[in-house]
Scaffold this active site. Sequence first.
Site, PDB file in Angstrom:
ATOM      1  N   SER A  61      42.803  34.891  42.413  1.00 46.17           N
ATOM      2  CA  SER A  61      43.087  34.214  43.484  1.00 46.17           C
ATOM      3  C   SER A  61      42.036  34.403  44.636  1.00 46.17           C
ATOM      4  O   SER A  61      41.314  35.371  44.572  1.00 46.17           O
ATOM      5  CB  SER A  61      44.526  34.651  43.974  1.00 46.17           C
ATOM      6  OG  SER A  61      45.321  34.217  42.935  1.00 46.17           O
TER       7      SER A  61
HETATM    8  N1  SAH Z   1      47.189  37.894  39.453  1.00 45.61           N
HETATM    9  C1  SAH Z   1      46.075  37.566  38.934  1.00 45.61           C
HETATM   10  C2  SAH Z   1      45.841  35.908  38.993  1.00 45.61           C
HETATM   11  C3  SAH Z   1      45.923  35.513  37.589  1.00 45.61           C
HETATM   12  S1  SAH Z   1      45.918  33.766  37.140  1.00 45.61           S
HETATM   13  C4  SAH Z   1      44.591  38.022  39.458  1.00 45.61           C
HETATM   14  O1  SAH Z   1      44.788  38.834  40.437  1.00 45.61           O
HETATM   15  O2  SAH Z   1      43.699  37.651  38.917  1.00 45.61           O
HETATM   16  C5  SAH Z   1      47.739  33.657  36.583  1.00 45.61           C
HETATM   17  C6  SAH Z   1      47.734  34.342  35.424  1.00 45.61           C
HETATM   18  O3  SAH Z   1      49.016  34.265  34.913  1.00 45.61           O
HETATM   19  C7  SAH Z   1      46.979  34.067  34.270  1.00 45.61           C
HETATM   20  O4  SAH Z   1      46.319  35.104  33.787  1.00 45.61           O
HETATM   21  C8  SAH Z   1      47.806  33.513  33.273  1.00 45.61           C
HETATM   22  O5  SAH Z   1      47.798  33.862  31.848  1.00 45.61           O
HETATM   23  C9  SAH Z   1      49.237  34.226  33.637  1.00 45.61           C
HETATM   24  N2  SAH Z   1      50.394  33.446  33.118  1.00 45.61           N
HETATM   25  C10 SAH Z   1      50.949  32.328  33.069  1.00 45.61           C
HETATM   26  N3  SAH Z   1      52.063  31.945  32.599  1.00 45.61           N
HETATM   27  C11 SAH Z   1      52.300  33.263  32.319  1.00 45.61           C
HETATM   28  C12 SAH Z   1      53.646  33.861  31.756  1.00 45.61           C
HETATM   29  N4  SAH Z   1      54.584  32.944  31.462  1.00 45.61           N
HETATM   30  N5  SAH Z   1      53.738  35.145  31.658  1.00 45.61           N
HETATM   31  C13 SAH Z   1      52.951  36.175  31.944  1.00 45.61           C
HETATM   32  N6  SAH Z   1      51.722  35.514  32.356  1.00 45.61           N
HETATM   33  C14 SAH Z   1      51.424  34.416  32.624  1.00 45.61           C
END
Ligand code: SAH
Length: 214
Positions: A61
């Site tokens: 993000s």
């Molecule tokens: N907090 C992260 C942002 C990652 S983007 C950072 O600081 O880098 C969102 C993330 O959510 C992705 O890695 C994606 O794989 C994960 N995601 C999506 N659906 C999910 C689910 N049902 N359970 C766990 N993770 C999930």
Amino acid sequence: MSEARDRMGRLILALRSQGITDPRVLNAIENTPREVFVADLFKEQSWEDKALPIDCGQTISQPYIVGLMTQSLDVQPRHRVLEIGTGSGYQAAVLSPLARYVYSVERYKALLIEAKARFERLHLDNVITRFGDGGEGWPEQAPFDRIIVTAAAPVEPTALLAQLKPNGIMVAPVGAGPVQTLLKYTGDGQGGFRRETLCEVRFVPLVPGAAKDA
Ligand code: SAH
């Protein structure tokens, strides 16, 4: 002042001018080396206030959104925080110095392995991770003082709200389209929630089930 410190100083000023004023949040961002959480190709851009690609088609993000979500959570030192979507691990790393424990769930094993290596390298011993579907939360560790969802829930994530303490706070992007609403839920102590709209955001979707391919 080194160039890296200079860039960080500019980022912090930019966040402050956009309303991220909680000194604990700004300190946490200042002390978290974002370049550690992106691939070599993007390290140069790691101090710019923008989202960047990570593996598995996901994104880390924008620092402003990390700041806004973290500030809105109002995390206290004794809090146990649940994060859905570990991704690169950056958001969990920013939460780490503010909370007692950060529990973070990710559906891609490959991302989780990399994120765990970063937590170890930075000695963030209070971040605990789990591979699986974060849409179901982490029932064995519930209830949580705070919940942060970093992938867009198509509809209100009621299973997660059910794992929040009665006076807890959850911040989550909610919406099925490319643009979602960032919502802050505050428990009223009696099982209900006050909902506040923070802003419009663009998050990758919360996908049900753990990924099978990685
Ligand atoms: N907090 C992260 C942002 C990652 S983007 C950072 O600081 O880098 C969102 C993330 O959510 C992705 O890695 C994606 O794989 C994960 N995601 C999506 N659906 C999910 C689910 N049902 N359970 C766990 N993770 C999930």
